[in-house]
Design an enzyme around this catalytic site. Sequence first.
Site, PDB file in Angstrom:
ATOM      1  N   ASP A   1     -48.619 -49.896 -15.238  1.00 39.54           N
ATOM      2  CA  ASP A   1     -48.286 -49.862 -13.614  1.00 39.54           C
ATOM      3  C   ASP A   1     -47.056 -49.209 -13.400  1.00 39.54           C
ATOM      4  OD1 ASP A   1     -47.349 -52.333 -14.770  1.00 39.54           O
ATOM      5  OD2 ASP A   1     -47.049 -53.164 -12.615  1.00 39.54           O
TER       6      ASP A   1
ATOM      7  N   GLU B   1     -47.752 -55.331 -14.195  1.00 36.67           N
ATOM      8  CA  GLU B   1     -47.015 -56.164 -14.827  1.00 36.67           C
ATOM      9  C   GLU B   1     -45.731 -56.394 -13.586  1.00 36.67           C
ATOM     10  OE1 GLU B   1     -43.143 -57.511 -16.419  1.00 36.67           O
ATOM     11  OE2 GLU B   1     -43.503 -55.142 -15.800  1.00 36.67           O
TER      12      GLU B   1
END
Length: 386
Positions: A80, A138
Amino acid sequence: MNQHLLEKIDAHFDEMVAIRRHLHMHPELSFQEQETANYIIQYYKKLGVPVEANVSGHGLIARIKGSKPGKTIALRADFDALPIQDEKDVPYKSTVSGVMHACGHDGHTATLLIIGKLLWEMRDELVGEYVLIHQHAEEVDPGGAIGMVQAGALDGVDAIFGTHLSSNHPTGIIGYRVGPTMAAVDSFEIKIQGQGGHGAHPDQTKDSIVIGSQLVINLQQLVARRVAPTESAVLSVGSFVASNADNIIADTAYLNGTIRTFNKDVRETMEREFKRVIQGTEIAHDCTIELNYRHGYPAVINHEKETLFVRNIAQNICDVTEIEATMGAEDFAYYLEEKPGTFFFTGARPAKYAPHHHPKFDIDEKGMLIAAKVLVSAALDYQLVE
């Protein structure tokens, strides 16, 4: 076999860079990584690697089984990005306004994809099974790791290894640490409900700004007077908002912030004492305080056996240094709560340095070579660990 594989990693450096730059140009925020997930799926499908999609969201798991029985080793990479405008002047600058890979997750993904490709090509020579965990989200609590663990990502796994490319460390080294390495992170939101009024008549009010100011001072004493000097804790108030005209005493104030700890007992102490300060402030000022106290990621606690194992492996590949613990947080912690393993830092400091989460963040892409070599060597050699 290991030496041959390391040489093949070098030969795939250009492809690794191309993957990383493609992902850098097309970042997606946490829990929104649909196209990134599709890119990873298509990469594995073209190779013929079995991949499980939509694991607790956009998470992915690729599995590569060798021809001989052995241990099952997991490697993890996150993918991400962050809500930051890319301000670098490079050809691979983010094409998405307000979103960029400002922490190196694009490099993590490129590294693991090349590892997967090479393991797949050598599967007839491999011992054991290799679980490649491509994790979403995350950066944002509750994170993607906990959901992937609950969905069975670690079922049957004997050990797990992960790394973080770091612009804070020079290229050519890895940094390791046994035990507490990254902090547990909790957060809080506070609403102080006082009684507003005219600035000329403070005696008729319950000033939420004064109450909030006293609260901040009292909270800052928790680390100094409730935590042993030999332990570590951080309490930071990040926002204090009570917006009014200059002749109005604030009716309501809002505060939020973060608490970081390593030790579970210290974490519990901070929460308990934090709530006691809130209760005492309510009584002292005859006001109402609403508290939303949220538990975030646990501390990253590296297992000694696996950490020293990786250190010894890495010494044959690059320079190795023992690092200090950091108050930064990582949801890799959830994997380490379930299985033996370690999380280490791989130096990737570029010529134009910028810290993580900065608009001009970048990495020295040669750091990906070291990350790939250490991870794959750890995965293969751990088959020999008793």
